[in-house]
Write an enzyme that holds these catalytic residues in place. Sequence first.
Site, PDB file in Angstrom:
ATOM      1  N   LYS A 291       5.480   3.417  17.209  1.00 28.53           N
ATOM      2  CA  LYS A 291       5.464   2.358  16.182  1.00 28.53           C
ATOM      3  C   LYS A 291       6.597   2.581  15.192  1.00 28.53           C
ATOM      4  O   LYS A 291       6.692   3.635  14.572  1.00 28.53           O
ATOM      5  CB  LYS A 291       4.117   2.346  15.456  1.00 28.53           C
ATOM      6  CG  LYS A 291       4.015   1.230  14.419  1.00 28.53           C
ATOM      7  CD  LYS A 291       2.600   1.064  13.932  1.00 28.53           C
ATOM      8  CE  LYS A 291       2.488  -0.004  12.865  1.00 28.53           C
ATOM      9  NZ  LYS A 291       1.122  -0.118  12.346  1.00 28.53           N
TER      10      LYS A 291
ATOM     11  N   PHE B 134      -1.528   8.226   4.183  1.00 22.26           N
ATOM     12  CA  PHE B 134      -2.380   8.831   5.235  1.00 22.26           C
ATOM     13  C   PHE B 134      -3.624   9.523   4.671  1.00 22.26           C
ATOM     14  O   PHE B 134      -3.847  10.714   4.913  1.00 22.26           O
ATOM     15  CB  PHE B 134      -1.592   9.850   6.082  1.00 22.26           C
ATOM     16  CG  PHE B 134      -0.562   9.260   6.998  1.00 22.26           C
ATOM     17  CD1 PHE B 134      -0.507   7.907   7.271  1.00 22.26           C
ATOM     18  CD2 PHE B 134       0.358  10.097   7.635  1.00 22.26           C
ATOM     19  CE1 PHE B 134       0.454   7.383   8.134  1.00 22.26           C
ATOM     20  CE2 PHE B 134       1.323   9.587   8.494  1.00 22.26           C
ATOM     21  CZ  PHE B 134       1.368   8.228   8.741  1.00 22.26           C
TER      22      PHE B 134
ATOM     23  N   ASN C 232       0.836  -1.203   0.000  1.00 23.59           N
ATOM     24  CA  ASN C 232       0.000   0.000   0.000  1.00 23.59           C
ATOM     25  C   ASN C 232       0.864   1.243   0.000  1.00 23.59           C
ATOM     26  O   ASN C 232       1.962   1.262   0.551  1.00 23.59           O
ATOM     27  CB  ASN C 232      -0.974  -0.006   1.188  1.00 23.59           C
ATOM     28  CG  ASN C 232      -0.418   0.709   2.405  1.00 23.59           C
ATOM     29  OD1 ASN C 232      -0.505   1.930   2.504  1.00 23.59           O
ATOM     30  ND2 ASN C 232       0.179  -0.062   3.317  1.00 23.59           N
TER      31      ASN C 232
ATOM     32  N   ASN D  42       5.808  -1.632  11.374  1.00 23.51           N
ATOM     33  CA  ASN D  42       5.021  -1.159  10.242  1.00 23.51           C
ATOM     34  C   ASN D  42       5.394  -1.989   8.996  1.00 23.51           C
ATOM     35  O   ASN D  42       6.078  -3.005   9.107  1.00 23.51           O
ATOM     36  CB  ASN D  42       5.314   0.337  10.033  1.00 23.51           C
ATOM     37  CG  ASN D  42       4.085   1.083   9.550  1.00 23.51           C
ATOM     38  OD1 ASN D  42       3.441   0.662   8.588  1.00 23.51           O
ATOM     39  ND2 ASN D  42       3.750   2.184  10.203  1.00 23.51           N
TER      40      ASN D  42
ATOM     41  N   ASN E 281       5.006   6.034   3.406  1.00 21.96           N
ATOM     42  CA  ASN E 281       4.282   6.676   2.298  1.00 21.96           C
ATOM     43  C   ASN E 281       4.084   8.180   2.447  1.00 21.96           C
ATOM     44  O   ASN E 281       3.414   8.796   1.640  1.00 21.96           O
ATOM     45  CB  ASN E 281       2.926   5.985   2.112  1.00 21.96           C
ATOM     46  CG  ASN E 281       3.105   4.508   1.797  1.00 21.96           C
ATOM     47  OD1 ASN E 281       3.931   4.161   0.962  1.00 21.96           O
ATOM     48  ND2 ASN E 281       2.371   3.650   2.495  1.00 21.96           N
ATOM     49  N   THR E 282       4.624   8.769   3.509  1.00 18.80           N
ATOM     50  CA  THR E 282       4.641  10.221   3.640  1.00 18.80           C
ATOM     51  C   THR E 282       6.114  10.626   3.597  1.00 18.80           C
ATOM     52  O   THR E 282       6.868  10.254   4.495  1.00 18.80           O
ATOM     53  CB  THR E 282       3.986  10.660   4.972  1.00 18.80           C
ATOM     54  OG1 THR E 282       2.613  10.309   4.944  1.00 18.80           O
ATOM     55  CG2 THR E 282       4.124  12.160   5.195  1.00 18.80           C
TER      56      THR E 282
ATOM     57  N   SER F 235       5.443   5.089   8.775  1.00 22.38           N
ATOM     58  CA  SER F 235       4.807   4.865   7.478  1.00 22.38           C
ATOM     59  C   SER F 235       5.786   5.265   6.380  1.00 22.38           C
ATOM     60  O   SER F 235       6.373   6.353   6.440  1.00 22.38           O
ATOM     61  CB  SER F 235       3.533   5.696   7.348  1.00 22.38           C
ATOM     62  OG  SER F 235       3.148   5.694   5.996  1.00 22.38           O
TER      63      SER F 235
HETATM   64  C1  LIG Z   1      -3.581  -1.131   3.520  1.00 18.59           C
HETATM   65  C2  LIG Z   1      -2.766  -0.864   4.738  1.00 18.59           C
HETATM   66  C3  LIG Z   1      -2.822   0.383   5.345  1.00 18.59           C
HETATM   67  C4  LIG Z   1      -2.057   0.641   6.481  1.00 18.59           C
HETATM   68  N1  LIG Z   1      -2.168   1.864   7.083  1.00 18.59           N
HETATM   69  C5  LIG Z   1      -1.481   2.101   8.240  1.00 18.59           C
HETATM   70  C6  LIG Z   1      -1.627   3.323   8.927  1.00 18.59           C
HETATM   71  O1  LIG Z   1      -2.406   4.196   8.541  1.00 18.59           O
HETATM   72  N2  LIG Z   1      -0.884   3.510  10.039  1.00 18.59           N
HETATM   73  C7  LIG Z   1      -0.016   2.555  10.532  1.00 18.59           C
HETATM   74  O2  LIG Z   1       0.619   2.768  11.566  1.00 18.59           O
HETATM   75  N3  LIG Z   1       0.109   1.383   9.906  1.00 18.59           N
HETATM   76  C8  LIG Z   1      -0.601   1.128   8.788  1.00 18.59           C
HETATM   77  N4  LIG Z   1      -0.472  -0.085   8.162  1.00 18.59           N
HETATM   78  C9  LIG Z   1       0.490  -1.087   8.697  1.00 18.59           C
HETATM   79  C10 LIG Z   1      -0.188  -2.117   9.601  1.00 18.59           C
HETATM   80  O3  LIG Z   1      -0.733  -1.504  10.734  1.00 18.59           O
HETATM   81  C11 LIG Z   1       0.819  -3.189  10.032  1.00 18.59           C
HETATM   82  O4  LIG Z   1       1.829  -2.584  10.800  1.00 18.59           O
HETATM   83  C12 LIG Z   1       1.454  -3.909   8.850  1.00 18.59           C
HETATM   84  O5  LIG Z   1       0.533  -4.094   7.805  1.00 18.59           O
HETATM   85  C13 LIG Z   1       2.020  -5.285   9.251  1.00 18.59           C
HETATM   86  O6  LIG Z   1       0.995  -6.141   9.715  1.00 18.59           O
HETATM   87  P1  LIG Z   1       0.303  -7.262   8.770  1.00 18.59           P
HETATM   88  O7  LIG Z   1       1.410  -8.010   8.097  1.00 18.59           O
HETATM   89  O8  LIG Z   1      -0.500  -8.101   9.713  1.00 18.59           O
HETATM   90  O9  LIG Z   1      -0.548  -6.519   7.808  1.00 18.59           O
HETATM   91  C14 LIG Z   1      -1.222  -0.366   7.017  1.00 18.59           C
HETATM   92  C15 LIG Z   1      -1.180  -1.625   6.408  1.00 18.59           C
HETATM   93  C16 LIG Z   1      -1.936  -1.882   5.287  1.00 18.59           C
HETATM   94  C17 LIG Z   1      -1.877  -3.251   4.660  1.00 18.59           C
END
Ligand SMILES: Cc1cc2nc3c(=O)[nH]c(=O)nc-3n(C[C@H](O)[C@H](O)[C@H](O)COP(=O)(O)O)c2cc1C
Length: 367
Positions: A214, A114, A110, A243, A175-176, A173
């Site tokens: 985080k 934000f 992704n 993350n 992406n910012t 993140s």
């Molecule tokens: C589509 C998507 C959007 C995410 N958006 C955020 C976010 O806004 N803030 C954040 O701290 N982590 C975000 N994450 C990261 C997740 O919280 C998590 O740390 C990461 O996906 C690893 O866990 P997983 O393998 O179980 O998905 C996002 C993950 C995905 C897949």
Amino acid sequence: MITFLDALARPVLHKLDAETAHRATVKALSLLPPRQPPRDDPRLAVSAFGLNFPNPLGLAAGFDKNAEAADAMLGMGMGFVEVGTVTPRPQAGNPRPRLFRLTDDEAVINRFGFNSEGHAAVVARLQRRHGRPGLIAVNLGANKDAADRAADYVAGISAFAGLASFFVVNVSSPNTPGLRDLQQEASLDDLIARVRAARDAAAEAHGRKPLILKIAPDLTLDGLDAIVRICRARGIDALAISNTTISRPSDLKSQALVGETGGLSGRPLFDLSTRMLAEAYLRVERQFPLIGIGGIDSAARAFAKIEAGASLIELYSSLVFKGPQLITDIKQGLVARLSARGRQLAEITGTAASDWAAGKALAKDLR
Ligand SMILES: Cc1cc2nc3c(=O)[nH]c(=O)nc-3n(C[C@H](O)[C@H](O)[C@H](O)COP(=O)(O)O)c2cc1C
């Protein structure tokens, strides 16, 4: 019933573009009538940073960015829900497409950047549910065009102090542009000092809300050393690890998508994020607990995260591929593993941290 509907809906959702499918899922969840969460086995209870969790499994940030589905996810058995990332002002995020399913890898990339309805909208939604049971963490971020990013996190503490069970400060993140620079020593120390001061100032009116940081799985070990040092010195309540990763493991099968810019999550993130968790566990010396996140999609992997050092765990991507039945499966599998060993959850935490840090434990060896 929900599992049955999920089994019917998932093939349809996976025919839609990933973001449309996600929007439809969150909308449907937001419309579910409130229901009592299932009662958890007492062996799953966890006390961490002054809060009592009915079970260690939480919903990771990003699934419910605007706090629309928190009660539905608690009702499905999550031990806590992390909403956000929320930015002070509403912002659209990056242009679509910005969410990709790597189905053969059970992974997601992704680059949302934000997208957020902003503090006011999310505060209003959390106020409407205020008084209902369930632990809700609010994950805070900064607007892309913020002149002073730390001030955006401080604003988040003030806005949500009466509503959040605890806070997650998201500096990881990918992406910012520039956000991950906040993990560097001087900026992080200043950020945490200011956020903590805001938390302490709000404590009299709203109680002392735990502050969790985080971090990314892509840090160097020197970078991790500095982060742990600052967190210990500044009295952070926990670290959430991790993350998404900007790296791309060489064995990914979805070759058409691996080149997409963004953060990778799901199964291929497990080893990297678990190793970073274990490295942190060894450095933190039990001064505070850790939340383990990344690639959890089974009870075996959930248990391994705990053995590597997590007191609490979270997941997101695996819900896309396995649906909400996974929540119950993981909890039952954890209870079975604890029973077989005659141990408490807290006794398991960190027992394999040295192996993970040394690269001697890997997901492929889990049963
Ligand atoms: C589509 C998507 C959007 C995410 N958006 C955020 C976010 O806004 N803030 C954040 O701290 N982590 C975000 N994450 C990261 C997740 O919280 C998590 O740390 C990461 O996906 C690893 O866990 P997983 O393998 O179980 O998905 C996002 C993950 C995905 C897949």
